[in-house]
Write a protein that holds these residues in place. Structure first.
Motif, PDB file in Angstrom:
ATOM      1  N   SER A  42       0.856  -1.190   0.000  1.00  0.00           N
ATOM      2  CA  SER A  42       0.000   0.000   0.000  1.00  0.00           C
ATOM      3  C   SER A  42       0.893   1.242   0.000  1.00  0.00           C
ATOM      4  O   SER A  42       2.107   1.153   0.191  1.00  0.00           O
ATOM      5  CB  SER A  42      -0.896   0.009   1.236  1.00  0.00           C
ATOM      6  OG  SER A  42      -0.105   0.179   2.405  1.00  0.00           O
ATOM      7  N   ARG A  43       0.295   2.378  -0.207  1.00  0.00           N
ATOM      8  CA  ARG A  43       1.049   3.640  -0.205  1.00  0.00           C
ATOM      9  C   ARG A  43       1.729   3.856   1.146  1.00  0.00           C
ATOM     10  O   ARG A  43       2.859   4.314   1.227  1.00  0.00           O
ATOM     11  CB  ARG A  43       0.100   4.788  -0.535  1.00  0.00           C
ATOM     12  CG  ARG A  43       0.773   6.118  -0.660  1.00  0.00           C
ATOM     13  CD  ARG A  43      -0.257   7.192  -1.029  1.00  0.00           C
ATOM     14  NE  ARG A  43       0.384   8.449  -1.264  1.00  0.00           N
ATOM     15  CZ  ARG A  43       0.740   8.892  -2.456  1.00  0.00           C
ATOM     16  NH1 ARG A  43       0.519   8.176  -3.506  1.00  0.00           N
ATOM     17  NH2 ARG A  43       1.331  10.061  -2.587  1.00  0.00           N
ATOM     18  N   GLU A  44       1.034   3.503   2.211  1.00  0.00           N
ATOM     19  CA  GLU A  44       1.590   3.660   3.550  1.00  0.00           C
ATOM     20  C   GLU A  44       2.805   2.758   3.751  1.00  0.00           C
ATOM     21  O   GLU A  44       3.795   3.164   4.373  1.00  0.00           O
ATOM     22  CB  GLU A  44       0.532   3.351   4.620  1.00  0.00           C
ATOM     23  CG  GLU A  44      -0.591   4.355   4.698  1.00  0.00           C
ATOM     24  CD  GLU A  44      -1.673   4.151   3.625  1.00  0.00           C
ATOM     25  OE1 GLU A  44      -1.763   3.046   3.057  1.00  0.00           O
ATOM     26  OE2 GLU A  44      -2.392   5.115   3.345  1.00  0.00           O
ATOM     27  N   ASP A  45       2.740   1.534   3.235  1.00  0.00           N
ATOM     28  CA  ASP A  45       3.880   0.623   3.343  1.00  0.00           C
ATOM     29  C   ASP A  45       5.095   1.177   2.607  1.00  0.00           C
ATOM     30  O   ASP A  45       6.225   1.079   3.091  1.00  0.00           O
ATOM     31  CB  ASP A  45       3.524  -0.758   2.777  1.00  0.00           C
ATOM     32  CG  ASP A  45       2.516  -1.504   3.631  1.00  0.00           C
ATOM     33  OD1 ASP A  45       2.454  -1.255   4.844  1.00  0.00           O
ATOM     34  OD2 ASP A  45       1.790  -2.349   3.061  1.00  0.00           O
ATOM     35  N   ILE A  46       4.857   1.754   1.436  1.00  0.00           N
ATOM     36  CA  ILE A  46       5.945   2.330   0.649  1.00  0.00           C
ATOM     37  C   ILE A  46       6.563   3.512   1.391  1.00  0.00           C
ATOM     38  O   ILE A  46       7.788   3.629   1.494  1.00  0.00           O
ATOM     39  CB  ILE A  46       5.451   2.735  -0.753  1.00  0.00           C
ATOM     40  CG1 ILE A  46       5.100   1.483  -1.570  1.00  0.00           C
ATOM     41  CG2 ILE A  46       6.479   3.589  -1.481  1.00  0.00           C
ATOM     42  CD1 ILE A  46       4.416   1.755  -2.894  1.00  0.00           C
ATOM     43  N   GLU A  47       5.732   4.383   1.942  1.00  0.00           N
ATOM     44  CA  GLU A  47       6.234   5.546   2.676  1.00  0.00           C
ATOM     45  C   GLU A  47       6.995   5.125   3.932  1.00  0.00           C
ATOM     46  O   GLU A  47       8.023   5.713   4.268  1.00  0.00           O
ATOM     47  CB  GLU A  47       5.083   6.478   3.027  1.00  0.00           C
ATOM     48  CG  GLU A  47       4.507   7.189   1.825  1.00  0.00           C
ATOM     49  CD  GLU A  47       3.256   8.000   2.134  1.00  0.00           C
ATOM     50  OE1 GLU A  47       2.805   8.000   3.310  1.00  0.00           O
ATOM     51  OE2 GLU A  47       2.720   8.631   1.205  1.00  0.00           O
TER      52      GLU A  47
END
Length: 188
Positions: A42-47
């Motif tokens: 997810s975007r949060e995992d990437i960030e």
């Protein structure tokens, strides 16, 4: 930014060093991480992964190893390795979740008859191939008439022919198509 520049900034102010490091290499690290994790994270995992990479660099880069060389290789290596570790962790978690649901999926029945759908798709493919074997303009006339439901007048205008000619060619092409399909075991 070179290792020496980073260490000099870090001596003056760790916050300025971190901000300069982030500003200089954020896009580079994001590209590495996004390319590795886009299919599973997810975007949060990437960030979160990007934040961890910069924390690793900030706390792991020692002034003793500082050189006048660009830090890009060092940061790229850390980014790649961290992204691979996160990828493995996420795919293992997804595999674990999918293993649990495999048994549940076996109990779900479907009203779709896969065999019939496959047969229909194969019949359509054979039919289109045989229509193409008719050649032009017969294949166009058959497709326009029976697939697009166009009238002989509309087809005649499209092909620059007379409507009577289109009707005659359609009848002949249909008879020819029937004989071609008889050889394959398909009847119109």
């Amino acid at each position: 930014m070179t290792g020496t520049e980073y260490c000099n900034l870090h001596k003056d102010s760790p916050d300025k060093a971190y901000n300069a490091l982030f500003g200089c290499y954020c896009d580079y690290v994001y590209t590495i991480v996004f390319n590795r994790l886009r299919s599973v994270a997810s975007r949060e995992d990437i960030e979160e992964c990007i934040s961890d990479i910069f924390a690793d660099v900030f706390f792991g880069y020692s002034p003793e190893n500082a050189s006048n060389a660009d830090m890009k290789g060092y940061i790229g290596t850390i980014a790649k390795r961290r992204a691979i570790n996160v990828f493995r962790k996420l795919t293992a978690r997804q595999k674990h979740l999918s293993d649990e649901t495999d048994e549940d999926m076996l109990n779900i029945s479907s009203d779709t008859n896969i065999e019939a759908s496959s047969d229909e798709a194969e019949t359509r493919t054979i039919l289109l191939n045989k229509i193409n074997e008719l050649g032009e303009p017969d294949s166009t006339i058959i497709l326009q008439k029976y697939y697009y439901d166009r009238s002989s007048a509309e087809i005649a205008e499209l092909l620059s022919m007379k409507a009577a000619t289109v009707r005659m060619r359609a009848a002949r092409a249909l008879n020819k198509l029937k004989s071609l399909l008889t050889g394959t075991g398909i009847a119109l």
